[in-house]
Design a protein around this motif. Sequence first.
Motif, short mmCIF file in Angstrom:
data_model
loop_
_atom_site.label_atom_id
_atom_site.label_comp_id
_atom_site.label_asym_id
_atom_site.label_seq_id
_atom_site.Cartn_x
_atom_site.Cartn_y
_atom_site.Cartn_z
N TYR A 237 -4.39 -5.88 5.23
CA TYR A 237 -5.34 -6.47 6.19
C TYR A 237 -5.59 -7.94 5.88
CZ TYR A 237 -9.68 -7.12 8.80
OH TYR A 237 -10.65 -7.59 9.66
N ALA A 238 -5.75 -8.27 4.61
CA ALA A 238 -5.95 -9.67 4.24
C ALA A 238 -4.75 -10.52 4.62
CB ALA A 238 -6.23 -9.77 2.75
N GLN A 239 -3.54 -9.96 4.46
CA GLN A 239 -2.34 -10.71 4.80
C GLN A 239 -2.23 -10.95 6.30
OE1 GLN A 239 -0.27 -12.20 2.87
NE2 GLN A 239 1.17 -12.85 4.48
N ILE A 240 -2.55 -9.95 7.12
CA ILE A 240 -2.44 -10.12 8.56
C ILE A 240 -3.51 -11.07 9.08
CG2 ILE A 240 -3.90 -8.15 9.19
CD1 ILE A 240 -0.66 -9.27 10.94
N LEU A 241 -4.69 -11.12 8.42
CA LEU A 241 -5.71 -12.08 8.82
C LEU A 241 -5.25 -13.51 8.57
CD1 LEU A 241 -9.17 -10.60 7.70
CD2 LEU A 241 -8.28 -10.83 10.01
N ARG A 242 -4.65 -13.75 7.43
CA ARG A 242 -4.17 -15.10 7.12
C ARG A 242 -3.03 -15.52 8.03
NH1 ARG A 242 -4.02 -12.93 1.73
NH2 ARG A 242 -5.97 -13.32 0.60
N MET B 112 -15.35 -1.38 9.89
CA MET B 112 -16.46 -2.33 9.96
C MET B 112 -15.96 -3.77 10.05
SD MET B 112 -19.43 -3.10 7.13
CE MET B 112 -18.20 -3.83 6.07
N LEU B 113 -14.98 -4.14 9.22
CA LEU B 113 -14.45 -5.49 9.26
C LEU B 113 -13.78 -5.80 10.60
CD1 LEU B 113 -12.95 -5.79 5.67
CD2 LEU B 113 -15.05 -6.80 6.53
N GLU B 114 -13.08 -4.84 11.15
CA GLU B 114 -12.47 -5.05 12.46
C GLU B 114 -13.53 -5.15 13.56
OE1 GLU B 114 -8.81 -5.16 13.89
OE2 GLU B 114 -9.51 -6.41 12.27
N TRP B 115 -14.59 -4.37 13.43
CA TRP B 115 -15.68 -4.45 14.41
C TRP B 115 -16.30 -5.84 14.39
CZ3 TRP B 115 -20.58 -5.54 15.65
CH2 TRP B 115 -21.18 -4.89 16.72
N ILE B 116 -16.55 -6.38 13.21
CA ILE B 116 -17.14 -7.71 13.11
C ILE B 116 -16.18 -8.77 13.63
CG2 ILE B 116 -18.01 -9.43 11.47
CD1 ILE B 116 -18.98 -7.16 9.72
N ARG B 117 -14.89 -8.66 13.31
CA ARG B 117 -13.91 -9.65 13.78
C ARG B 117 -13.83 -9.65 15.32
NH1 ARG B 117 -8.89 -9.84 15.72
NH2 ARG B 117 -8.81 -7.55 15.68
N GLY C 203 -2.18 -4.04 15.55
CA GLY C 203 -2.83 -2.89 14.95
C GLY C 203 -2.24 -2.54 13.59
N PRO C 204 -2.83 -1.57 12.89
CA PRO C 204 -2.39 -1.22 11.53
C PRO C 204 -0.94 -0.77 11.46
CG PRO C 204 -4.55 -0.28 11.98
CD PRO C 204 -4.04 -0.82 13.28
N LEU C 205 -0.41 -0.16 12.52
CA LEU C 205 0.97 0.32 12.46
C LEU C 205 1.98 -0.82 12.40
CD1 LEU C 205 0.79 3.24 15.05
CD2 LEU C 205 0.65 3.37 12.56
N ASN D 287 2.54 -5.86 8.14
CA ASN D 287 3.57 -5.96 7.10
C ASN D 287 3.03 -5.44 5.78
OD1 ASN D 287 5.38 -7.17 8.91
ND2 ASN D 287 4.56 -9.21 8.48
N LYS D 288 3.84 -4.70 5.07
CA LYS D 288 3.44 -4.13 3.79
C LYS D 288 3.60 -5.19 2.69
CE LYS D 288 2.78 -0.18 5.75
NZ LYS D 288 1.42 0.35 5.96
N THR D 289 2.50 -5.44 1.97
CA THR D 289 2.54 -6.43 0.91
C THR D 289 3.16 -5.89 -0.37
OG1 THR D 289 0.30 -5.83 0.24
CG2 THR D 289 0.53 -7.61 1.84
N GLY D 290 3.09 -4.59 -0.58
CA GLY D 290 3.64 -4.00 -1.79
C GLY D 290 2.72 -4.04 -2.98
#
Length: 760
Positions: free
Chosen positions: A211-216, A447-452, A574-576, A579-582
Amino acid sequence: MLKIQDHVDKRLEFSGLIDNYDESESNETETESDSEAEFESSPSDYECEHNNIFSEVDIYSPCYALNQVFSSKKVFRESIHSHAIQTRRNIKIVKNDERRVYAKCLGLNCEWRINLLKINKEQSWQVREYHSKHNCSASMNVSNVKSAWLAKKFEEEFRSDAKRSTQGFRLDAIRHIKVNVSHTQAYRAKRKALHSIDGSYESQYAKLWDYAQILRSSNPGSTVIMALEEAGGSNAPKRFSKMYICFDALKKGFLSGCRPIIGVDGCFLKGPHKGQLLTACTLDPNNDTYVIAYAIVKSETRENWEWFLALLKEDLMIERTDMYTFMSDKQKGLIPAFESMFPGAEHRFCVRHLHGNMKMAGFKGNAFKNALWTAARASTIPAFSKAMQDIRKLDPGCVEWLYDKPPSQWSRSHFKEDLKCDILTNNMCESFNNCILDAKDRSILTMLEWIRQYLMRRLSTYRDRAVRKWEGRLLCGRIAKMLDRRKNKAADCIPLKSDDWNYEIECFDGERVTVDLKSHTCSCRDWNVSGIPCKHAVSAMYAQGLNPEDFVDKFFTVEKYGVVYEHSIRPMDGPLMWNKTGYIAPLPPNFGRRAGRPTKARRHEPDELPKRGRKRQTETREKEFRLGKKIFKINHEPPVNNHEAAVDEEMVQVEETTQADEMTQEENHPLFGAVSVSQEEPRSQLVFPKQPSQKKVNIRAPAPMAHHAYEFTSKPTASSSQDYKVITKGGKKFVTLSELVAVGKSSTSMQKNVGGNMKK
């Protein structure tokens, strides 16, 4: 349909379940030769005969037929529950193994049953025996109503409205499926549906790195930082500690058009892992809340506040801290964090929380509240001094208590004039905390997605407002309304011109001030602090033939409003599609859990104005219970101060419910006849301990009066107190008869005298 039938029959013949295949069964001519009467007599059987492949679309309205094929045993079991609920019968699966599933109706002498067998060398299942007729009567209480079935059926309803109440969902479910649903079933179904929509709480922490990676990546320039802590050994996965998010659009909007005032606050999260949400907000040109950054931490400590403020200072590129003003509620650890991270910055304190601290110090009542707000709203030093004198008249100790709080933190008379902001409360943070009330009890990613999404919609809505609704205007909507109110008050002022820019203003209430239109100042300091012309300045502008809107500070213009909201938070997948950070997934935090059921809204003060649908907290709550011939009322109102013995005990009021003669005999007992009091004194109260076992309690009551036949009043006194044991049995309290008899023998004469007076 015939082609499907031929294909199914051939496949079954190849599998070995159909030894003799008769092509005449699928002959179209024989099907069309059926009489019209037979078709009308059993239309459902006719439809099912040509639908031998069961579709999962019809799982909530199944139609069975002989030789019907199911894709799995699970689908068949779910359809059985749906058929039982649809027909309002109790159906039980009596056999369930690797190759057979048998179900039958539990009704008396009912012939309905169905047998399912597995097809050889396949994963499909086929109906080999089916009796479709029910001989039993329908019932509203169906045992096949399961919480898992309800959760799956009504999952879409919870997806659109996750906050619907359990009772409301239960009533909707009963209305829809026409059978009874218990409250427990509805509660479990709601919990399972939300779990299916959001996933488990623990699994969402494993997606935080992604989630942090997709936000950046979707919002370049945004700051997303997650901190972990040791959970055990060196090789063990680390545990989530805190997370900070600041979108690039919010940073640019603040730096381009907002005033240098920042409010910080923290609110409790209601999810399973708890924690607190720290927020930093400011005011936009329309005096609306503008969120800058937020973070999830364990608690409001100095360490967490310093971590949050350090990241905020870096994002906003703050170098001169003396140019900024911060407003807070003086939470634990926040003041030392401000002193270390922002030395020289002005710090304001919310007056509403200041009043709360004042009440805790012992200065309660509306008189202290009104005097404090008068001092806070005073815009000049003389007005502030006069307000403090009024507080001194109420209680000199209150003034001494306020001396520890510098007036620059809570009174407009000492605010800076270059900030152009005169707010006294931290409502910019409180309003945001109230807006995200529905997200506080959700799992972390939800919650984080709701706020975003909330912030993204908010920026878009306010951007469209500036372009479409306020096009051609000079001032923002709320600022224009404030100026209109001051225009109306300008009629109370008489301007006296000195030159083209300076005026002397005299008001009908005796106030006299000076106005300098060139420097945008007034001696009342209201215009200086707020940036909006006061009534004195407006009257001078009217005398000069000028437009007051031209003298409003540039921070409140529609142009500046559009600059603030021209940036947008970019959408993301969406989550699907993340990208997987590993990275190694962090463990859920160990923030702890408070005792009791989590609260949703904040606790309101007793003297706050009640909102619609909410009762005051000062209202007395009573609970009745019957004991013998009397009705006891447990009063939860705090006891009177002079009753020191009953400070931590419940107050029980007694009302007589017997006839007059029976009550007379009881009141003539010496236990109730030792004290005589006036009518104005409060009603007697029996004091019982909270958790009595074999404890003592004082029971007091007055002698009856001639005109008080059905109720009595008394006041506890030391002279009339006698100790009696209270026995607890079965949740009831009563006085032992031996104690009453012992006292009754010593006061028989008093009973006769008082009883004679009452009969007369």
